[in-house]
Design a protein around this motif. Structure first.
Motif, PDB file in Angstrom:
ATOM      1  N   ALA A 158       1.785  -4.058  -9.827  1.00 21.20           N
ATOM      2  CA  ALA A 158       2.153  -3.507  -8.520  1.00 21.20           C
ATOM      3  C   ALA A 158       0.903  -2.813  -7.993  1.00 21.20           C
ATOM      4  O   ALA A 158       0.550  -1.725  -8.446  1.00 21.20           O
ATOM      5  N   VAL A 159       0.211  -3.449  -7.055  1.00 17.54           N
ATOM      6  CA  VAL A 159      -1.094  -2.972  -6.595  1.00 17.54           C
ATOM      7  C   VAL A 159      -1.041  -2.553  -5.131  1.00 17.54           C
ATOM      8  O   VAL A 159      -0.088  -2.864  -4.412  1.00 17.54           O
ATOM      9  N   ALA A 160      -2.110  -1.858  -4.699  1.00 13.22           N
ATOM     10  CA  ALA A 160      -2.101  -1.232  -3.378  1.00 13.22           C
ATOM     11  C   ALA A 160      -2.925  -1.950  -2.319  1.00 13.22           C
ATOM     12  O   ALA A 160      -2.866  -1.585  -1.144  1.00 13.22           O
ATOM     13  N   GLY A 193       9.385   1.300  -5.493  1.00 14.52           N
ATOM     14  CA  GLY A 193      10.779   0.933  -5.264  1.00 14.52           C
ATOM     15  C   GLY A 193      11.013  -0.552  -5.478  1.00 14.52           C
ATOM     16  O   GLY A 193      12.016  -0.961  -6.067  1.00 14.52           O
ATOM     17  N   LEU A 194      10.078  -1.368  -4.993  1.00  7.70           N
ATOM     18  CA  LEU A 194      10.177  -2.810  -5.182  1.00  7.70           C
ATOM     19  C   LEU A 194      10.127  -3.171  -6.667  1.00  7.70           C
ATOM     20  O   LEU A 194      10.896  -3.997  -7.147  1.00  7.70           O
ATOM     21  N   ALA A 195       9.195  -2.539  -7.368  1.00  2.59           N
ATOM     22  CA  ALA A 195       9.056  -2.810  -8.804  1.00  2.59           C
ATOM     23  C   ALA A 195      10.338  -2.443  -9.548  1.00  2.59           C
ATOM     24  O   ALA A 195      10.824  -3.198 -10.399  1.00  2.59           O
ATOM     25  N   LEU A 196      10.898  -1.272  -9.211  1.00  2.62           N
ATOM     26  CA  LEU A 196      12.125  -0.822  -9.857  1.00  2.62           C
ATOM     27  C   LEU A 196      13.279  -1.757  -9.537  1.00  2.62           C
ATOM     28  O   LEU A 196      14.082  -2.114 -10.421  1.00  2.62           O
ATOM     29  N   LEU A 197      13.364  -2.171  -8.275  1.00  4.82           N
ATOM     30  CA  LEU A 197      14.429  -3.072  -7.849  1.00  4.82           C
ATOM     31  C   LEU A 197      14.374  -4.390  -8.622  1.00  4.82           C
ATOM     32  O   LEU A 197      15.383  -4.862  -9.149  1.00  4.82           O
ATOM     33  N   LEU A 198      13.183  -4.986  -8.689  1.00  2.00           N
ATOM     34  CA  LEU A 198      13.054  -6.279  -9.360  1.00  2.00           C
ATOM     35  C   LEU A 198      13.343  -6.166 -10.850  1.00  2.00           C
ATOM     36  O   LEU A 198      14.033  -7.016 -11.429  1.00  2.00           O
ATOM     37  N   ASP A 237       0.808  -1.225   0.000  1.00  2.00           N
ATOM     38  CA  ASP A 237       0.000   0.000   0.000  1.00  2.00           C
ATOM     39  C   ASP A 237       0.839   1.272   0.000  1.00  2.00           C
ATOM     40  O   ASP A 237       0.383   2.316  -0.461  1.00  2.00           O
ATOM     41  N   ASP A 238       2.071   1.216   0.496  1.00  2.00           N
ATOM     42  CA  ASP A 238       2.945   2.390   0.486  1.00  2.00           C
ATOM     43  C   ASP A 238       3.461   2.608  -0.940  1.00  2.00           C
ATOM     44  O   ASP A 238       4.217   1.783  -1.466  1.00  2.00           O
ATOM     45  N   ALA A 239       3.032   3.699  -1.564  1.00  2.00           N
ATOM     46  CA  ALA A 239       3.357   3.946  -2.976  1.00  2.00           C
ATOM     47  C   ALA A 239       4.859   3.987  -3.228  1.00  2.00           C
ATOM     48  O   ALA A 239       5.340   3.438  -4.231  1.00  2.00           O
ATOM     49  N   LEU A 240       5.605   4.611  -2.321  1.00  2.00           N
ATOM     50  CA  LEU A 240       7.047   4.736  -2.511  1.00  2.00           C
ATOM     51  C   LEU A 240       7.719   3.370  -2.481  1.00  2.00           C
ATOM     52  O   LEU A 240       8.545   3.048  -3.345  1.00  2.00           O
ATOM     53  N   LEU A 241       7.364   2.551  -1.481  1.00  2.00           N
ATOM     54  CA  LEU A 241       7.956   1.219  -1.379  1.00  2.00           C
ATOM     55  C   LEU A 241       7.494   0.344  -2.538  1.00  2.00           C
ATOM     56  O   LEU A 241       8.278  -0.438  -3.086  1.00  2.00           O
ATOM     57  N   ARG A 242       6.222   0.474  -2.911  1.00  2.00           N
ATOM     58  CA  ARG A 242       5.690  -0.334  -4.015  1.00  2.00           C
ATOM     59  C   ARG A 242       6.468  -0.082  -5.306  1.00  2.00           C
ATOM     60  O   ARG A 242       6.897  -1.012  -5.979  1.00  2.00           O
TER      61      ARG A 242
END
Length: 214
Positions: free
Chosen positions: A30-32, A15-20, A8-13
């Motif tokens: 990438a959903v909330a 960030g995770l997508a970018l990292l992967l 649900d945290d947009a920044l972490l969401r």
């Protein structure tokens, strides 16, 4: 590898997508929240998922329930659940059925990119990965007369690494010891805990976790 993210945290969401994506992993979505997760899951089943435990609307255990539901729809579907702090009862719920393809990590581990990606890959491959802090808490709550109290400091260290899903060679590298030394420690651990020495690989991890949770 195709991964669905629910955070649900947009920044972490993001960030995770970018990292992967940066390490060559395809992100199918990438959903909330949990509802969006299950909708995306059904529309385009991924190879695995990364979910936050707490998501809207109540911010209690929606992510955990979604992970369990995904594994009901596709048995042993790989899920790596993230939590802001240790809640070992959630780890227990995840492991209540089959523990194949289950991971439970603190969110702070995401910052250690190599370790996080390695954990995700092991989960998708059908392994079991538990955060070392969860394992430490489970071990510290044992009764004074519990056999686990008889483990030496090095044996306890090896047990924690086993519960994280590491194999003998990886444990040897982490501790800077020989594979033979690791095998000897594991033999001692299994003897003291009354676990079958024939359990290897994934089954060995499950046996250790079962003992820690008992």
């Amino acid at each position: 590898m195709r991964i669905l993210i629910a955070e649900d945290d947009a920044l972490l969401r993001e960030g995770l997508a970018l990292l992967l994506r940066s390490v060559g992993i395809e992100v199918t979505g990438a959903v909330a929240d949990a509802e969006q997760f299950l909708t995306s899951f059904d529309a385009d089943p991924p190879d695995g998922a990364v979910l936050d435990v707490r998501m809207p609307p109540t911010y209690t255990n929606e992510g955990l329930k979604a992970a369990i539901e995904a594994r009901r729809r596709i048995p042993n579907f790989p899920v790596l659940v993230l939590s802001a702090y240790v809640e070992d009862r959630y780890a227990g719920e995840l492991l209540a059925g089959s523990a194949a393809g289950v991971g439970y990590l603190l969110k702070e581990r995401v910052g250690k990119v190599e370790e996080f990606v390695d954990a995700l890959e092991r989960v998708v491959a059908g392994g079991t990965v538990m955060d070392p802090e969860v394992v430490s808490q489970l071990m510290s709550r044992r009764r004074a007369d519990d056999p686990i109290r008889s483990l030496t400091p090095r044996e306890s260290e090896v047990l924690r690494l086993m519960a994280e899903g590491l194999g003998n060679a990886d444990i040897a590298r982490k501790l800077v010891v020989s594979d033979t030394a690791v095998s000897k420690h594991i033999g001692n651990i299994f003897a003291k805990l009354g676990l079958a020495t024939s359990d290897t690989g994934h089954r060995r991890v499950l046996a250790v976790l079962a003992h820690l949770r008992s």
